[in-house]
Design a protein around this motif. Structure first.
Motif, PDB file in Angstrom:
ATOM      1  N   HIS A 100      35.711  52.719  34.844  1.00 18.58           N
ATOM      2  CA  HIS A 100      36.597  53.508  35.704  1.00 18.58           C
ATOM      3  C   HIS A 100      37.651  54.256  34.891  1.00 18.58           C
ATOM      4  O   HIS A 100      38.037  55.357  35.266  1.00 18.58           O
ATOM      5  CB  HIS A 100      37.309  52.602  36.718  1.00 18.58           C
ATOM      6  CG  HIS A 100      36.412  52.111  37.805  1.00 18.58           C
ATOM      7  ND1 HIS A 100      36.856  51.319  38.837  1.00 18.58           N
ATOM      8  CD2 HIS A 100      35.092  52.300  38.036  1.00 18.58           C
ATOM      9  CE1 HIS A 100      35.860  51.039  39.653  1.00 18.58           C
ATOM     10  NE2 HIS A 100      34.767  51.608  39.180  1.00 18.58           N
ATOM     11  N   SER A 101      38.140  53.635  33.827  1.00 21.48           N
ATOM     12  CA  SER A 101      39.193  54.242  33.004  1.00 21.48           C
ATOM     13  C   SER A 101      38.820  54.105  31.535  1.00 21.48           C
ATOM     14  O   SER A 101      38.505  53.004  31.063  1.00 21.48           O
ATOM     15  CB  SER A 101      40.542  53.554  33.252  1.00 21.48           C
ATOM     16  OG  SER A 101      40.952  53.703  34.589  1.00 21.48           O
ATOM     17  N   LEU A 102      38.884  55.230  30.820  1.00 20.20           N
ATOM     18  CA  LEU A 102      38.597  55.242  29.390  1.00 20.20           C
ATOM     19  C   LEU A 102      39.787  55.901  28.677  1.00 20.20           C
ATOM     20  O   LEU A 102      40.074  57.080  28.888  1.00 20.20           O
ATOM     21  CB  LEU A 102      37.312  56.015  29.102  1.00 20.20           C
ATOM     22  CG  LEU A 102      36.930  56.168  27.617  1.00 20.20           C
ATOM     23  CD1 LEU A 102      36.749  54.812  26.955  1.00 20.20           C
ATOM     24  CD2 LEU A 102      35.656  57.003  27.480  1.00 20.20           C
ATOM     25  N   VAL A 103      40.490  55.118  27.862  1.00 24.42           N
ATOM     26  CA  VAL A 103      41.689  55.592  27.165  1.00 24.42           C
ATOM     27  C   VAL A 103      41.434  55.532  25.661  1.00 24.42           C
ATOM     28  O   VAL A 103      41.324  54.445  25.083  1.00 24.42           O
ATOM     29  CB  VAL A 103      42.919  54.740  27.541  1.00 24.42           C
ATOM     30  CG1 VAL A 103      44.168  55.251  26.818  1.00 24.42           C
ATOM     31  CG2 VAL A 103      43.136  54.748  29.045  1.00 24.42           C
ATOM     32  N   LEU A 104      41.319  56.710  25.047  1.00 25.26           N
ATOM     33  CA  LEU A 104      41.078  56.814  23.599  1.00 25.26           C
ATOM     34  C   LEU A 104      42.134  57.737  22.991  1.00 25.26           C
ATOM     35  O   LEU A 104      41.834  58.736  22.368  1.00 25.26           O
ATOM     36  CB  LEU A 104      39.673  57.374  23.335  1.00 25.26           C
ATOM     37  CG  LEU A 104      38.493  56.570  23.871  1.00 25.26           C
ATOM     38  CD1 LEU A 104      37.183  57.313  23.645  1.00 25.26           C
ATOM     39  CD2 LEU A 104      38.433  55.188  23.215  1.00 25.26           C
ATOM     40  N   LEU A 140      40.280  59.678  32.281  1.00 19.82           N
ATOM     41  CA  LEU A 140      39.853  59.875  30.900  1.00 19.82           C
ATOM     42  C   LEU A 140      41.035  60.424  30.107  1.00 19.82           C
ATOM     43  O   LEU A 140      41.539  61.503  30.404  1.00 19.82           O
ATOM     44  CB  LEU A 140      38.674  60.849  30.832  1.00 19.82           C
ATOM     45  CG  LEU A 140      38.169  61.212  29.421  1.00 19.82           C
ATOM     46  CD1 LEU A 140      37.769  59.970  28.639  1.00 19.82           C
ATOM     47  CD2 LEU A 140      37.007  62.195  29.505  1.00 19.82           C
ATOM     48  N   ASP A 141      41.476  59.673  29.107  1.00 26.78           N
ATOM     49  CA  ASP A 141      42.624  60.057  28.281  1.00 26.78           C
ATOM     50  C   ASP A 141      42.170  60.187  26.833  1.00 26.78           C
ATOM     51  O   ASP A 141      41.873  59.192  26.171  1.00 26.78           O
ATOM     52  CB  ASP A 141      43.730  59.006  28.402  1.00 26.78           C
ATOM     53  CG  ASP A 141      45.023  59.429  27.700  1.00 26.78           C
ATOM     54  OD1 ASP A 141      44.984  60.400  26.917  1.00 26.78           O
ATOM     55  OD2 ASP A 141      46.059  58.793  27.936  1.00 26.78           O
ATOM     56  N   LEU A 142      42.106  61.433  26.349  1.00 28.43           N
ATOM     57  CA  LEU A 142      41.733  61.720  24.965  1.00 28.43           C
ATOM     58  C   LEU A 142      42.899  62.383  24.227  1.00 28.43           C
ATOM     59  O   LEU A 142      42.704  63.119  23.263  1.00 28.43           O
ATOM     60  CB  LEU A 142      40.504  62.641  24.925  1.00 28.43           C
ATOM     61  CG  LEU A 142      39.221  62.094  25.554  1.00 28.43           C
ATOM     62  CD1 LEU A 142      38.148  63.174  25.596  1.00 28.43           C
ATOM     63  CD2 LEU A 142      38.711  60.875  24.795  1.00 28.43           C
ATOM     64  N   HIS A 199      35.404  47.806  33.425  1.00 26.35           N
ATOM     65  CA  HIS A 199      35.949  48.865  34.263  1.00 26.35           C
ATOM     66  C   HIS A 199      37.009  49.667  33.504  1.00 26.35           C
ATOM     67  O   HIS A 199      37.230  50.835  33.810  1.00 26.35           O
ATOM     68  CB  HIS A 199      36.582  48.284  35.527  1.00 26.35           C
ATOM     69  CG  HIS A 199      35.578  47.887  36.558  1.00 26.35           C
ATOM     70  ND1 HIS A 199      35.914  47.518  37.841  1.00 26.35           N
ATOM     71  CD2 HIS A 199      34.223  47.803  36.495  1.00 26.35           C
ATOM     72  CE1 HIS A 199      34.828  47.227  38.524  1.00 26.35           C
ATOM     73  NE2 HIS A 199      33.787  47.382  37.730  1.00 26.35           N
ATOM     74  N   TYR A 200      37.682  49.019  32.557  1.00 31.57           N
ATOM     75  CA  TYR A 200      38.783  49.657  31.829  1.00 31.57           C
ATOM     76  C   TYR A 200      38.602  49.378  30.336  1.00 31.57           C
ATOM     77  O   TYR A 200      38.448  48.241  29.912  1.00 31.57           O
ATOM     78  CB  TYR A 200      40.124  49.093  32.304  1.00 31.57           C
ATOM     79  CG  TYR A 200      41.331  49.641  31.560  1.00 31.57           C
ATOM     80  CD1 TYR A 200      42.006  50.754  32.030  1.00 31.57           C
ATOM     81  CD2 TYR A 200      41.800  49.040  30.400  1.00 31.57           C
ATOM     82  CE1 TYR A 200      43.118  51.261  31.361  1.00 31.57           C
ATOM     83  CE2 TYR A 200      42.892  49.533  29.718  1.00 31.57           C
ATOM     84  CZ  TYR A 200      43.557  50.642  30.202  1.00 31.57           C
ATOM     85  OH  TYR A 200      44.650  51.140  29.535  1.00 31.57           O
ATOM     86  N   LEU A 201      38.642  50.447  29.540  1.00 32.65           N
ATOM     87  CA  LEU A 201      38.531  50.313  28.089  1.00 32.65           C
ATOM     88  C   LEU A 201      39.594  51.181  27.438  1.00 32.65           C
ATOM     89  O   LEU A 201      39.697  52.377  27.727  1.00 32.65           O
ATOM     90  CB  LEU A 201      37.141  50.746  27.599  1.00 32.65           C
ATOM     91  CG  LEU A 201      36.962  50.823  26.068  1.00 32.65           C
ATOM     92  CD1 LEU A 201      37.164  49.457  25.428  1.00 32.65           C
ATOM     93  CD2 LEU A 201      35.588  51.387  25.720  1.00 32.65           C
ATOM     94  N   GLU A 202      40.385  50.571  26.563  1.00 29.14           N
ATOM     95  CA  GLU A 202      41.397  51.325  25.813  1.00 29.14           C
ATOM     96  C   GLU A 202      41.291  50.995  24.325  1.00 29.14           C
ATOM     97  O   GLU A 202      41.294  49.828  23.941  1.00 29.14           O
ATOM     98  CB  GLU A 202      42.809  51.015  26.304  1.00 29.14           C
ATOM     99  CG  GLU A 202      43.875  51.743  25.481  1.00 29.14           C
ATOM    100  CD  GLU A 202      45.291  51.523  25.981  1.00 29.14           C
ATOM    101  OE1 GLU A 202      46.234  51.934  25.270  1.00 29.14           O
ATOM    102  OE2 GLU A 202      45.456  50.939  27.071  1.00 29.14           O
ATOM    103  N   VAL A 203      41.185  52.053  23.526  1.00 36.15           N
ATOM    104  CA  VAL A 203      41.242  51.937  22.063  1.00 36.15           C
ATOM    105  C   VAL A 203      42.217  53.016  21.595  1.00 36.15           C
ATOM    106  O   VAL A 203      41.891  54.201  21.632  1.00 36.15           O
ATOM    107  CB  VAL A 203      39.865  52.137  21.404  1.00 36.15           C
ATOM    108  CG1 VAL A 203      39.963  51.879  19.904  1.00 36.15           C
ATOM    109  CG2 VAL A 203      38.819  51.232  22.031  1.00 36.15           C
TER     110      VAL A 203
END
Length: 577
Positions: free
Chosen positions: A78-82, A104-106, A53-57
């Protein structure tokens, strides 16, 4: 052999698969080298974890593109933080479609353009039908995709600060294109013009276009029905009076100027006619307040939830939170508030309050991946407070229900407990605090809130301190919300928490229950308890005191609640400021 090599290079993925985890953070000193070995992409093995549901790199200078397979392999994301990587100049292949994505955080990458096939995702059907928050700040974008509004039609927050944009696409302001957009930030760009069609953003509350190259502000901006906060500082406007106003006047005054005089008679109605129309509008509103609707409001007053805002200027000893630079790369956003007047003495009111907090953590906070709430007994809080980050071996806290321990040892204890629970229950999932341990994976510093006596009273996202524990006798509370995503996320969740507290308090006062305190609690309760029947004297408002968050030099970062916060449209809520 290849599978063994991948397993050794990416042990986090093997662990996440084995434990069926829903959240994953890839970080740490070895990440950059491993991504470089994977060709500047995320490993394909990552896209075989469909439960995520949540992935951060974040913070990986060798990550140039996510790689193929993300959309197909992570359908429940649900949340993608790159953020703070090296993504760019485009995204190949495009990210979407991701039907469940909300955040979505790019930010902080090297993106220059997001054309079809190398951008966010398809527009027909929408690639991001549930996306609420999009952060593209700190890139090199020269233009936005024309179909952004069709790609993410439910967008609420759009952050474009610190790019190279000279205009917005016309589609962005098309009537009904983004009906829920409430926050638009595009400071520090090269914008030369703002279209009058911005008035079609019916839900817009906050607009920041500071430090651009605008020379005019369209009068139609005043037609945005919910606009409460604007920032046009750093623009060289033709109208010098308006330029002076945007540097020192409140939003209401600026919008009034635009509405009445800002059109300058150059087009549309003349100045005299505009003033007459404004006079008629005010007269209509006055009659509306004095007419039948006012009587209806008076009748329903007893059914309303009442909140009263106490401004910093009215408070002889306001609480402040100072933020240290160490939290920037850990969990940078924090919002605080003081709420006075809660009645937690009666029956199950304390249990209802704690249960509602847990529910907010599960839903709005997305299992603490989006944000974490902490509530404290204000009597035990010694301000001013410091929000900082410390190495795990240097952070000491007395966790709820435990003895004083270093954060490093607490995390280890919780990990051992989690493993024991899994063995006993023969399940992959765990409960309680153990569910949030993965949010600290790879962190060299842990965030914490420290009081004036040097005691750690909060260790997000894990636990609070026993020192400030909420009890039945607690009536005044200090609330904090922290997040790694955005300040707006903190504010939205704080709004929801305070609304829930008002609902609980009203229910408690209307449904008094016997046996509210134990003998020991009654003996130590400060002051007299609420007299029987006192609740019948009319609705009693909760008082919400503003809390300022300052940077290391003492400059204001945020104050909550501001004019745009606690802006409830519900008819049963009354907020007095």
């Amino acid at each position: 052999m290849a599978a063994v090599a991948v397993s050794e290079a990416w042990p986090e993925l093997e662990l996440a698969e084995r434990e069926r985890r829903r959240e994953l953070l890839l970080a740490g000193p070895g990440l950059e080298e491993r991504v470089r070995a994977a060709g500047g992409r995320l490993p394909p093995r990552l896209f075989t974890l469909p439960l995520l549901h949540y992935l951060e790199v974040s913070g990986c200078g060798s990550l140039r593109e996510p790689g193929p397979g993300l959309a197909q392999g992570l359908p429940q994301l649900h949340s993608l933080v790159l953020r703070r990587n090296a993504l760019g100049p485009g995204l190949s292949p495009e990210l979407g479609p991701l039907p469940a994505l909300r955040v979505l955080d790019l930010s902080g990458n090297a993106l220059e353009a997001l054309p079809p096939g190398q951008g966010l995702g398809p527009a027909e059907p929408p690639g991001f039908p549930q996306l609420q928050s999009l952060n593209l700040s700190g890139n090199r974008l020269r233009e936005l995709p024309a179909d952004l509004a069709r790609c993410a039609p439910r967008l609420q927050t759009l952050n474009l600060t610190g790019n190279c944009l000279d205009s917005f696409p016309a589609e962005l302001f098309r009537p009904g294109a983004l009906p829920l957009l409430s926050e638009l930030a595009a400071a520090d760009n090269c914008l030369r013009e703002l279209s009058p069609d911005i008035a079609h953003l019916a839900s817009l509350k906050t607009l920041d276009l500071s430090n651009n190259q605008l020379n005019e502000i369209p009068a139609e901006l005043a037609d945005c029905p919910k606009l409460k906060e604007i920032n046009f500082r750093g623009n060289k406007l033709k109208d010098k009076r308006l330029e002076k106003m945007v540097s020192g006047c409140q939003t209401k005054s600026i919008l009034e100027y635009l509405r009445i005089r800002g059109r300058g008679g150059g087009r549309g109605k003349g100045k005299a006619e505009q003033e007459k129309e404004e006079s008629r509008r005010k007269k209509r509103e006055r009659k509306k307040r004095e007419g039948g609707e006012g009587e209806e409001e008076e009748v329903d007053e007893a059914c309303r939830l009442l909140l009263r805002i106490l401004h910093v200027s009215e408070n002889p000893a306001p609480l402040t939170v100072r933020v240290s630079p160490e939290v920037k790369d850990v969990r940078p956003f924090i919002v605080g508030a003081v709420v006075k007047g809660m009645d937690l003495q009666a029956g199950n009111s304390l249990k209802r309050f704690l249960t509602s907090q847990t529910k907010l953590h599960e839903d709005l906070c997305e299992k603490r991946t989006a944000a974490t709430i902490a509530t404290h007994d204000l009597r035990a809080v010694r301000g001013p407070l410091l929000y900082t980050a410390r190495p795990p071996q240097d952070l000491k806290i007395v966790p709820l229900g435990r003895r004083e321990v270093k954060a490093k040892d607490l995390v280890r204890q919780l990990q051992l407990e989690a493993e024991e629970h899994r063995k006993q229950r023969k399940r992959q999932t765990v409960s309680g605090l153990h569910r949030y341990l993965h949010l600290l994976d790879g962190r060299e510093h842990y965030p914490c809130l420290v009081d004036a006596q040097g005691d750690v009273i909060s260790f997000p996202p894990i636990t609070n301190s026993e020192k400030t524990k909420i009890k039945k006798t607690t009536s005044d509370l200090f609330l904090e919300v922290t997040s790694a995503l955005s300040l707006q996320v903190c504010k939205d969740i704080m709004d929801a928490l305070i609304l829930k507290m008002a609902e609980i308090n009203k229910y408690t006062l209307e449904n008094k229950e016997e046996g509210s305190l134990s003998d020991a609690e009654a003996d130590t309760a400060p002051g007299p308890l609420l007299e029987p029947g006192a609740e019948k004297c009319g609705p009693c408002p909760l008082v919400v005191e503003q809390v300022r968050v300052l940077d290391e030099e003492g400059h204001l970062k945020v104050v909550y609640p501001s004019k745009t916060d606690l802006d409830f449209r519900a008819s049963h809520v009354t907020v007095t400021r």
